[in-house]
Structures are given as structure tokens and as C-alpha cells.
Design an enzyme around this catalytic site. Structure first.
Site, PDB file in Angstrom:
ATOM      1  N   ASP A  19      -5.391   5.441  -2.587  1.00 44.68           N
ATOM      2  CA  ASP A  19      -5.015   4.507  -1.533  1.00 44.68           C
ATOM      3  C   ASP A  19      -5.797   4.773  -0.252  1.00 44.68           C
ATOM      4  OD1 ASP A  19      -3.542   2.399  -0.432  1.00 44.68           O
ATOM      5  OD2 ASP A  19      -2.022   3.761   0.362  1.00 44.68           O
ATOM      6  N   ASN A  67      -2.487  -6.406  -7.472  1.00 41.31           N
ATOM      7  CA  ASN A  67      -3.783  -6.496  -6.803  1.00 41.31           C
ATOM      8  C   ASN A  67      -4.486  -7.832  -7.014  1.00 41.31           C
ATOM      9  OD1 ASN A  67      -4.638  -2.970  -7.292  1.00 41.31           O
ATOM     10  ND2 ASN A  67      -3.644  -3.987  -5.567  1.00 41.31           N
TER      11      ASN A  67
END
Length: 249
Positions: A19, A67
Site C-alpha cells: 500500500d 481495484n
């Protein structure tokens, strides 16, 4: 930091939530895609570090089902980056005896991505060192729902007694059924959540949250996570006294 690691007490399976690429790129005054490209070095460093230490399984949360909601240009760039990275890192994987595998709904990926993955899996199938698992088009909820549907179909077909359904039955239908549950899960960039990753499998995982953005994550950061893991007492619902008795009967 590496010298502090006890090679006899390594986590068998490490999961990484990679991340911070976008925020890292923004800090550099660059577009988000720049962060994803810069993160390839972090992937290489982490894979090499785990393989060198002797970690048997490493799962990288590379692309979640959520995503797809990102800008189309970013999604396309991520898919192409995956294709390019498999090719560029093939020698590293072969040199380290790394076997490539995937979990997730890979049928939903672009054809070029699926072909690159199939090539990488075939080329590294003889690896006897670490298994590198890419979680692609994956989410924990998807995994549990998929396993539940499979169980329901087996019950409906009369192949399975509903009274026999237990944790082991569901676990054996998850996409990770061939791998041990993760013992250590690392998340970078200072965030403190699973983001739909290994919801079932993480029941007894140890969590390590690094403030480092993923593009800056390197071997010393991985070593720090393993050292922290080895300093914890893993009780699995038991007391410290019970663990000591089991160790020293």
C-alpha cells in the site's frame, strides 16, 4: 537487523498488503502510475529477502476486486506492469528456485495478463524453494462466497451431508486450500486494516504495520517485520503457562 532473525522460527507464510504507491507518487509530484512502476524494486527486494531467509510461502496482494473501480488508465497500466514484471523478474525467480502461483478470479483478467501468468507459472513450476503467490482480482469476501457456493452445490447434488459442514470443509474449498494460513501479514504506508485480504485465513495471523510507503520498502523493512514477529508469543487461545508446559513437559 537480519542478524537478529532466528532462522529456526521463521513465519511459514507471509502475506503483504502493498500500500502507498499513489501517495508516494503524489509526494514526488508524479502521477499514481509512477508509484506503481517504482514499486517493482520493492517487490523484487521483498521476494529476494524472503527467499534468502527461507520463508516457504509469500503472498503479495497485487490487485483486489475493488481495484477495478480505479481510473481505467491506472487499471490498464497495472495490468501491463504485471505482464512486464513477470518477464523482467523471470531470471530472479529461476535463480532463487521460486515457484509462481496465483489466487483470485484470474479468469476476469485481460487475456495478455492471463497469458503472462500462465507462462510464468509454467516456467517456474520446477522451483523447490519459495512459492510466490500473487493475489489478483482477489478479495476475502469473494473467496468465502465462492467456497460457500461450491459447498451449496455439493449439498444440492447429494454429494455432501450438510451436517458435516465445518471449518475444515469450508477451508478446503478456499482458493488457498493448498497453502498454510499466513502467520505474518505486513501492511505498508501506515494504514491499519485488512482491506478484504485473507479474511478467513488471517484468524491467527500476526500483523505488522509499517509506516513506509510501498515504493520505499526494502529488505531491512522486511527483516524488521520478521524480528517483530519473532518477539511475539503466539498462544492460539491458550495461556502462557499452557504453552510453557507443552514446551517443557
Amino acid at each position: 537487523m537480519e542478524q537478529q532473525i532466528d532462522k529456526e522460527r521463521l513465519p511459514l507464510h507471509v502475506g503483504v498488503i502493498m500500500d502507498g504507491n499513489g501517495r508516494w507518487a503524489k509526494g514526488q509530484g508524479k502521477p499514481r502510475v509512477f508509484g506503481h512502476h517504482s514499486a517493482v524494486e520493492s517487490v523484487r527486494a521483498t521476494v529476494e529477502a524472503c527467499a534468502e531467509l527461507g520463508v516457504k510461502y509469500l503472498t503479495l496482494y497485487a490487485f483486489s476486486t475493488e481495484n477495478w473501480d480505479r481510473p481505467q488508465m491506472e487499471v490498464g497500466a497495472l495490468m501491463q506492469l504485471l505482464v512486464d514484471t513477470i518477464g523482467s523478474e523471470m531470471k530472479m525467480m529461476l535463480d532463487n528456485g521460486i515457484r509462481l502461483a496465483t489466487i483470485g478470479d484470474t479468469d476476469g483478467l485481460p487475456s495478455a495478463t492471463r497469458e503472462a501468468l500462465a507462462f510464468g507459472i509454467e516456467q517456474t513450476s520446477g522451483g523447490e524453494g519459495m512459492t510466490l503467490i500473487l493475489a489478483l482480482n482477489y478479495s476475502g469476501k469473494w473467496d468465502i462466497a465462492r467456497a460457500t457456493r461450491q459447498l451449496a452445490r455439493e449439498v444440492a447434488a447429494g454429494r455432501l451431508d450438510p451436517d458435516s459442514l465445518d471449518e475444515a470443509a469450508l477451508g478446503s474449498r478456499l482458493s488457498t486450500h493448498a497453502y498454510p494460513d499466513p502467520e505474518l501479514i505486513i501492511r505498508t504506508s501506515g494504514e491499519h486494516r485488512l482491506s478484504n485480504f485473507f479474511l478467513w485465513q488471517a484468524a491467527y495471523a500476526e500483523f505488522y504495520f509499517s509506516p513506509v510507503f510501498w515504493p520505499d520498502f526494502r529488505k531491512p523493512d522486511l527483516y524488521a517485520a520478521v524480528v517483530d514477529f519473532q518477539q511475539r508469543e503466539r498462544r492460539f487461545g491458550k495461556t502462557s503457562e499452557q504453552l510453557k508446559q507443552a514446551t517443557n513437559p
